[in-house]
Design an enzyme around this catalytic site. Sequence first.
Site, PDB file in Angstrom:
ATOM      1  N   THR A 185       0.717  -1.139  -0.047  1.00  0.00           N
ATOM      2  CA  THR A 185       0.050  -0.018  -0.162  1.00  0.00           C
ATOM      3  C   THR A 185       0.680   1.106  -0.035  1.00  0.00           C
ATOM      4  O   THR A 185       2.050   1.337   0.614  1.00  0.00           O
ATOM      5  CB  THR A 185      -0.641   0.100   1.309  1.00  0.00           C
ATOM      6  OG1 THR A 185       0.073  -0.048   2.336  1.00  0.00           O
ATOM      7  CG2 THR A 185      -1.860  -0.967   1.110  1.00  0.00           C
ATOM      8  N   GLU A 330      -6.122  -3.489   0.179  1.00  0.00           N
ATOM      9  CA  GLU A 330      -6.499  -4.415   1.199  1.00  0.00           C
ATOM     10  C   GLU A 330      -7.796  -5.102   0.894  1.00  0.00           C
ATOM     11  O   GLU A 330      -8.042  -6.151   1.674  1.00  0.00           O
ATOM     12  CB  GLU A 330      -6.713  -3.797   2.531  1.00  0.00           C
ATOM     13  CG  GLU A 330      -5.533  -3.057   3.072  1.00  0.00           C
ATOM     14  CD  GLU A 330      -5.145  -1.754   2.617  1.00  0.00           C
ATOM     15  OE1 GLU A 330      -5.729  -1.294   1.658  1.00  0.00           O
ATOM     16  OE2 GLU A 330      -4.413  -0.842   3.533  1.00  0.00           O
ATOM     17  N   LYS A 439     -11.087  19.272  12.019  1.00  0.00           N
ATOM     18  CA  LYS A 439     -11.849  19.258  13.327  1.00  0.00           C
ATOM     19  C   LYS A 439     -12.034  20.666  13.840  1.00  0.00           C
ATOM     20  O   LYS A 439     -11.204  21.111  14.356  1.00  0.00           O
ATOM     21  CB  LYS A 439     -11.405  18.469  14.398  1.00  0.00           C
ATOM     22  CG  LYS A 439     -11.470  16.805  14.060  1.00  0.00           C
ATOM     23  CD  LYS A 439     -11.078  15.832  14.952  1.00  0.00           C
ATOM     24  CE  LYS A 439     -11.269  14.666  14.760  1.00  0.00           C
ATOM     25  NZ  LYS A 439     -10.125  13.537  14.669  1.00  0.00           N
ATOM     26  N   TRP A 444     -16.681  17.788  12.673  1.00  0.00           N
ATOM     27  CA  TRP A 444     -16.052  17.397  11.660  1.00  0.00           C
ATOM     28  C   TRP A 444     -16.310  17.920  10.546  1.00  0.00           C
ATOM     29  O   TRP A 444     -17.838  18.205  10.025  1.00  0.00           O
ATOM     30  CB  TRP A 444     -16.076  15.911  11.362  1.00  0.00           C
ATOM     31  CG  TRP A 444     -15.425  15.081  12.527  1.00  0.00           C
ATOM     32  CD1 TRP A 444     -14.842  15.391  13.700  1.00  0.00           C
ATOM     33  CD2 TRP A 444     -15.187  13.658  12.450  1.00  0.00           C
ATOM     34  NE1 TRP A 444     -14.416  14.497  14.439  1.00  0.00           N
ATOM     35  CE2 TRP A 444     -14.522  13.298  13.745  1.00  0.00           C
ATOM     36  CE3 TRP A 444     -15.407  12.734  11.628  1.00  0.00           C
ATOM     37  CZ2 TRP A 444     -14.088  12.080  14.149  1.00  0.00           C
ATOM     38  CZ3 TRP A 444     -14.970  11.273  11.840  1.00  0.00           C
ATOM     39  CH2 TRP A 444     -14.263  11.175  13.266  1.00  0.00           C
TER      40      TRP A 444
HETATM   41  P1  AMP Z   1      -5.572   2.266  -2.717  1.00  0.00           P
HETATM   42  O1  AMP Z   1      -5.381   1.080  -1.530  1.00  0.00           O
HETATM   43  O2  AMP Z   1      -4.118   2.953  -3.187  1.00  0.00           O
HETATM   44  O3  AMP Z   1      -6.331   1.930  -4.008  1.00  0.00           O
HETATM   45  O4  AMP Z   1      -6.181   3.417  -1.874  1.00  0.00           O
HETATM   46  C1  AMP Z   1      -7.218   3.202  -1.211  1.00  0.00           C
HETATM   47  C2  AMP Z   1      -7.960   4.323  -0.856  1.00  0.00           C
HETATM   48  O5  AMP Z   1      -8.156   5.194  -1.667  1.00  0.00           O
HETATM   49  C3  AMP Z   1      -9.230   4.551   0.217  1.00  0.00           C
HETATM   50  O6  AMP Z   1      -9.125   3.948   1.140  1.00  0.00           O
HETATM   51  C4  AMP Z   1      -9.948   5.981   0.004  1.00  0.00           C
HETATM   52  O7  AMP Z   1      -9.085   6.646   1.040  1.00  0.00           O
HETATM   53  C5  AMP Z   1      -9.472   6.242  -1.346  1.00  0.00           C
HETATM   54  N1  AMP Z   1     -10.509   6.108  -2.230  1.00  0.00           N
HETATM   55  C6  AMP Z   1     -10.338   4.729  -3.314  1.00  0.00           C
HETATM   56  N2  AMP Z   1     -11.634   5.290  -3.875  1.00  0.00           N
HETATM   57  C7  AMP Z   1     -12.256   6.350  -3.647  1.00  0.00           C
HETATM   58  C8  AMP Z   1     -13.338   7.032  -3.826  1.00  0.00           C
HETATM   59  N3  AMP Z   1     -14.149   6.502  -5.105  1.00  0.00           N
HETATM   60  N4  AMP Z   1     -13.848   8.176  -3.274  1.00  0.00           N
HETATM   61  C9  AMP Z   1     -12.890   8.432  -2.302  1.00  0.00           C
HETATM   62  N5  AMP Z   1     -11.726   7.926  -1.934  1.00  0.00           N
HETATM   63  C10 AMP Z   1     -11.386   6.674  -2.478  1.00  0.00           C
END
Ligand code: AMP
Length: 542
Positions: A185, A330, A439, A444
């Site tokens: 990640t 994940e 915050k 929030w």
């Molecule tokens: P990754 O593992 O690099 O794909 O990142 C995952 C994270 O990307 C998630 O926990 C979110 O914070 C963000 N994310 C993925 N898709 C979206 C979405 N459609 N809208 C907002 N945040 C997103």
Amino acid sequence: MLGLMQEWPLLCHKVIDHAALYHGNREVVSRSVEGPFHRTSYSEVRARALKLAQRLDRDGYGVGDRIATMAWNTWRHLESWYGILGIGAIYHTLNPRLFPDQIAWIMNDAEDRMLFVDLTFVKLAEMIAPKVPSLERIVILTDDAHMPETSLKNAVSYETYLGEADGDFTWREFDERTAAGMCYTSGTTGDPKGVVYTHRSNVLHAMAALQPDMLNLSSRDRLMPVVPLFHANGWSTAFSGPMSGCAMVMPGPGMDGASIYEILTREKVTITAAVPTVWLMLLQHMEKHGGALPDLTRVVIGGSACPRAITKAFQDDYGVDVIHAWGMTEMSPLGTLCSIKPDYSHLEGDAKLDLQTKQGHPPFTVEMKVTDDENEELPWDGKTFGRLKVRGPAVSSSYYKSRGAEQFDAENWFDTGDVAHVDPHGYMQITDRAKDVIKSGGEWISTIEIENLAVGHPDVAEAAVIGVAHPKWDERPLLVVVAKEGRSPSKQSLLDFLDGKIAKWWMPDDVLFIDEIPHTATGKIQKTTLRTTLKNYHLPTA
Ligand code: AMP
């Protein structure tokens, strides 16, 4: 009493067997890294993956070995995954957009024994390889005619490597819980964390992804994953594509607006998927040069929040349905998709766009809940937001080497680090990353919601909202804006644009115009960097 059904381990290579057997002549078209378009089929992909598996097996690789790939989406990358999977080894995707030292760190952590690399990244590999002692062999994803001069030791062209096998090989059989793939990640703080998929989780996740309310893939589709296989397990496409028998169109290194437009239209793509920035580039290209998307029926947009303006442009200007998606590395990675249930089928115009700014509802295999900081479940009223937690057969049970254990609880709920609310029909909406939420006076403020609105302003190319220290309210929102080329909107025009669309106390205390917003290697806004640079920013209200 146990049931009387066969044990049939859910192994990834059975997916390519299925595709080759029942959809064998379906096309896999790629823009090659060398330049020309390349056409093959599922039966050919399988035949060559078998040769690769045979060659790897002969060279002493097998169950549990980590084999890295650093490559664009092409037929060779797809074959590599299946060849690696077919001997029980683990494909480990590397994101070439990371810094060389980060990639070396990740490879050392995973102890990769081999690397399959595209021509584009040979120079990068030359910087990394000397720092990774476990690396024994490098396969360059090309043929001998295109082999570059390289200082890489023990490098061979993919075609030569493969050519030394005849394909007379049987896939290895093993437990379906065997590790299949690895992806780290893109943590913005701390060391990267390794996610390890199993054969079972990949197969179940692909089956879930195929469902009509999810990707709704069929053999009649032509699917183009623009999202690279190295980003979050390629959003399932390497498995859900062949499982459905759809044709696959692989964009290779052509990720700019013009190249995406060319391949979408010439290859009659019906469904495609990528992060919002890719679609912004395509829309900007089409705005400038004109064009139409007559074959494309749906575009899946996720990875970060899909701005309303993108959804509107696709649907109103080009007649393409937008499916907003949320997920995480994940989660294999698909968590929710925003398809329209009967409960909302009456919505039109702005009301429909409002719904589509939500990230959607999960497929079977994903359970979700929203809790407060004390782990108490919050109501699904579409407004009370809290920590989003998930579990299911394609959700991580822990990270590699047990890092980040605090994100998993005893009942297997995984804390996503996202903040969200859920409505009575199960539509989830992300309001923030937990660490980005502002915050203000104990309440929030959702930064994503303000950003989404701000990018709807006609002169705004990109926007980010961060919390800045305030003597009275702890934190107040600062809107950071990159203007579109040749435009110079005023602070007041932005505040006027937001007025009436958000609660008064969410209104940014100031607007700052900058040339560029920093991004992570997966294209997300890097708010930690923004917060650091603007740590001492003085708000006019302070
Ligand atoms: P990754 O593992 O690099 O794909 O990142 C995952 C994270 O990307 C998630 O926990 C979110 O914070 C963000 N994310 C993925 N898709 C979206 C979405 N459609 N809208 C907002 N945040 C997103």
